[in-house]
Design a protein around this motif. Structure first.
Motif, short mmCIF file in Angstrom:
data_model
loop_
_atom_site.label_atom_id
_atom_site.label_comp_id
_atom_site.label_asym_id
_atom_site.label_seq_id
_atom_site.Cartn_x
_atom_site.Cartn_y
_atom_site.Cartn_z
N TYR A 235 78.63 75.55 108.01
CA TYR A 235 78.88 74.28 107.32
C TYR A 235 78.57 73.12 108.26
CZ TYR A 235 81.63 77.27 104.19
OH TYR A 235 82.03 78.26 103.32
N VAL A 236 77.94 72.10 107.72
CA VAL A 236 77.75 70.82 108.42
C VAL A 236 78.49 69.78 107.60
CG1 VAL A 236 76.12 69.04 109.13
CG2 VAL A 236 75.55 71.47 109.46
N VAL A 237 79.51 69.15 108.21
CA VAL A 237 80.37 68.24 107.45
C VAL A 237 80.61 66.96 108.25
CG1 VAL A 237 81.53 70.11 106.22
CG2 VAL A 237 82.46 69.32 108.41
N HIS A 238 81.06 65.93 107.56
CA HIS A 238 81.35 64.63 108.19
C HIS A 238 82.85 64.48 108.41
CE1 HIS A 238 77.54 63.00 105.95
NE2 HIS A 238 77.25 63.90 106.87
N GLY A 239 83.22 63.61 109.35
CA GLY A 239 84.61 63.25 109.54
C GLY A 239 85.10 63.48 110.94
N SER A 240 86.41 63.56 111.08
CA SER A 240 87.07 63.84 112.35
C SER A 240 86.94 65.32 112.67
CB SER A 240 88.55 63.46 112.28
OG SER A 240 89.31 64.14 113.24
N ALA A 241 86.45 65.64 113.86
CA ALA A 241 86.25 67.04 114.23
C ALA A 241 87.56 67.81 114.18
CB ALA A 241 85.63 67.12 115.62
N ALA A 242 88.62 67.25 114.76
CA ALA A 242 89.90 67.95 114.78
C ALA A 242 90.43 68.18 113.37
CB ALA A 242 90.91 67.16 115.61
N GLN A 243 90.36 67.15 112.54
CA GLN A 243 90.88 67.27 111.18
C GLN A 243 90.10 68.28 110.35
OE1 GLN A 243 91.32 63.55 109.11
NE2 GLN A 243 91.51 64.52 107.11
N ARG A 244 88.77 68.23 110.43
CA ARG A 244 87.97 69.15 109.61
C ARG A 244 88.08 70.58 110.10
NH1 ARG A 244 84.70 66.92 105.87
NH2 ARG A 244 85.19 68.95 104.95
N LEU A 245 88.12 70.78 111.42
CA LEU A 245 88.27 72.14 111.94
C LEU A 245 89.64 72.71 111.57
CD1 LEU A 245 86.61 71.85 115.45
CD2 LEU A 245 85.79 73.20 113.52
N ALA A 246 90.66 71.88 111.59
CA ALA A 246 91.98 72.33 111.16
C ALA A 246 91.96 72.74 109.69
CB ALA A 246 93.02 71.24 111.40
N GLU A 247 91.25 71.98 108.87
CA GLU A 247 91.15 72.31 107.44
C GLU A 247 90.45 73.65 107.24
OE1 GLU A 247 89.05 69.02 105.82
OE2 GLU A 247 90.75 67.63 105.94
N PHE A 248 89.35 73.87 107.94
CA PHE A 248 88.62 75.13 107.80
C PHE A 248 89.40 76.31 108.38
CE2 PHE A 248 84.90 72.49 106.94
CZ PHE A 248 84.16 73.28 106.07
N SER A 249 90.38 76.03 109.23
CA SER A 249 91.13 77.10 109.90
C SER A 249 92.34 77.56 109.12
CB SER A 249 91.56 76.63 111.29
OG SER A 249 90.44 76.35 112.09
N GLU A 250 92.63 76.96 107.98
CA GLU A 250 93.73 77.44 107.15
C GLU A 250 93.46 78.90 106.75
OE1 GLU A 250 96.54 76.23 106.29
OE2 GLU A 250 96.40 74.11 106.89
N GLY A 251 94.37 79.78 107.11
CA GLY A 251 94.21 81.19 106.78
C GLY A 251 93.32 81.96 107.73
N ALA A 252 92.82 81.31 108.79
CA ALA A 252 91.96 81.99 109.76
C ALA A 252 92.78 82.83 110.71
CB ALA A 252 91.14 80.97 110.53
N SER A 253 92.16 83.86 111.28
CA SER A 253 92.85 84.66 112.30
C SER A 253 92.70 84.03 113.68
CB SER A 253 92.29 86.08 112.32
OG SER A 253 90.89 86.08 112.61
N LEU A 254 91.65 83.19 113.86
CA LEU A 254 91.42 82.58 115.17
C LEU A 254 90.45 81.41 115.01
CD1 LEU A 254 92.05 83.06 118.25
CD2 LEU A 254 89.85 84.25 118.36
N LEU A 255 90.69 80.36 115.78
CA LEU A 255 89.77 79.23 115.88
C LEU A 255 89.25 79.18 117.30
CD1 LEU A 255 88.47 76.52 115.02
CD2 LEU A 255 90.66 75.41 115.55
N VAL A 256 87.93 79.16 117.47
CA VAL A 256 87.30 79.17 118.79
C VAL A 256 86.63 77.83 119.05
CG1 VAL A 256 85.69 80.36 120.33
CG2 VAL A 256 86.86 81.64 118.52
N VAL A 257 87.02 77.16 120.15
CA VAL A 257 86.41 75.87 120.49
C VAL A 257 86.20 75.79 122.00
CG1 VAL A 257 87.37 74.57 118.53
CG2 VAL A 257 88.68 74.74 120.64
N GLY A 258 85.25 74.94 122.38
CA GLY A 258 85.11 74.59 123.79
C GLY A 258 86.13 73.52 124.11
N SER A 259 86.58 73.50 125.38
CA SER A 259 87.62 72.53 125.73
C SER A 259 87.03 71.17 126.07
CB SER A 259 88.45 73.04 126.91
OG SER A 259 87.65 73.21 128.05
#
Length: 303
Positions: A235-259
């Motif tokens: 997915y390529v989406v607009h907005g706040s990175a933190a907010q959108r990643l949190a939305e996509f992570s609902e129900g996820a087993s793990l979220l992977v990000v660089g620090s």
């Protein structure tokens, strides 16, 4: 799991007696069972204040007894989650962040809860998590969510930096180990905030999105060849990175990000994004520092 060069196949978990650290222990135990690793339970007893009078040693002894109760509770939680684990224990007086940072120099993974007890009697695991995301010598997982899903997808945040490859590759590895799909999300904020201004200067958002979609596809294809069994959604989406990643992570087993990441038009600011996700993500967060890329490039992989 991918193990940085010179590190052992050990998963370290920090405990402080809080409900959050108990969830971290259970998550770490399940990970250890999945990866055939060793679990190392670590607790840092806080030192007595400099002006504290403890001539008999009773205060120190009481704190140590409390620490050992927490450790025994953590061992029980780990064994209940995955019986038969190889469990080690380390209890020392000192700073939790410093102790776990030391452990990160030789371990494959450090796991902490998102919130601790705080005050004199416990670790501030929230602040410890932030410190480790900046300084740990191995990947760090901050266990968020009251009951993290075990069968949800792995979500990965992609930015525009070339060195982001190791974050994507690790996300593929985690999805493969769990036998779940990978959801790749690239978030960007359009530089002009209104469609009218954009049109006046000839900007077509769909064309910019298409370019970013091509970049995302390129990043994914480079890693997909090594993990052919992983189903991927992007997915390529607009907005706040933190907010959108949190939305996509609902129900996820793990979220992977660089620090850390890049800012502006070239990518997400994953330094601030990762810190926000440590505090607000709905699932466990795996943090990978840029400095780990060189170690992990030639590291051994254990499945």
């Amino acid at each position: 799991m991918t193990i940085p060069i010179g590190h052992t196949n050990t998963v370290v978990v920090g405990v402080d007696g809080s409900a959050s650290s108990q969830r971290a222990v259970r998550w770490a135990a399940a990970e250890v069972a999945r990866r055939a690793a060793t679990l190392r339970i670590v607790h840092a007893e806080l030192p007595l204040p400099a002006d504290a009078l403890d001539l008999s040693g009773m205060a120190r002894h009481a704190l140590h007894d409390e620490a050992m109760r927490w450790v025994r509770s953590a061992i029980a939680a780990a064994e209940d989650t995955a019986p038969g684990l190889d469990v080690q224990v380390r209890v020392e007086v000192g700073s939790a962040a410093r102790l776990l940072d030391q452990e990160s120099k030789t371990s494959a993974l450090v796991v902490v809860g998102s919130r601790g007890l705080g005050g004199f009697t416990g670790l501030l695991l929230g602040s410890v998590a932030v410190a480790l995301s900046c300084h740990a010598k191995c990947p760090v997982v901050v266990v968020r969510g009251d009951d993290p899903a075990s069968d949800g997808p792995v979500v990965v945040g992609l930015n525009g930096a070339p060195e982001n490859w190791y974050v994507v590759d690790r996300a593929f590895e985690e999805a493969e180990a769990r036998d779940v799909e990978l959801v790749a999300v690239h978030v960007w904020q359009p530089p002009l905030r209104t469609a009218r201004i954009a049109e006046s200067v000839g900007i077509v958002w769909s064309e910019l999105d298409a370019g970013r979609e091509a970049l995302v596809a390129q990043r994914l294809e480079a890693c997909a060849d090594r993990h052919p069994g992983v189903e991927v959604k992007k997915y390529v989406v607009h907005g706040s990175a933190a907010q959108r990643l949190a939305e996509f992570s609902e129900g996820a087993s793990l979220l992977v990000v660089g620090s850390r990441g890049t800012g502006g038009l070239t990518g997400m600011v994953l330094g601030s994004t990762s810190q926000a996700l440590v505090r607000h993500a709905p699932c466990p967060v795996l943090l990978l520092r840029p400095g780990l890329a060189e170690q992990m490039d030639v590291a051994q992989t254990v499945f």
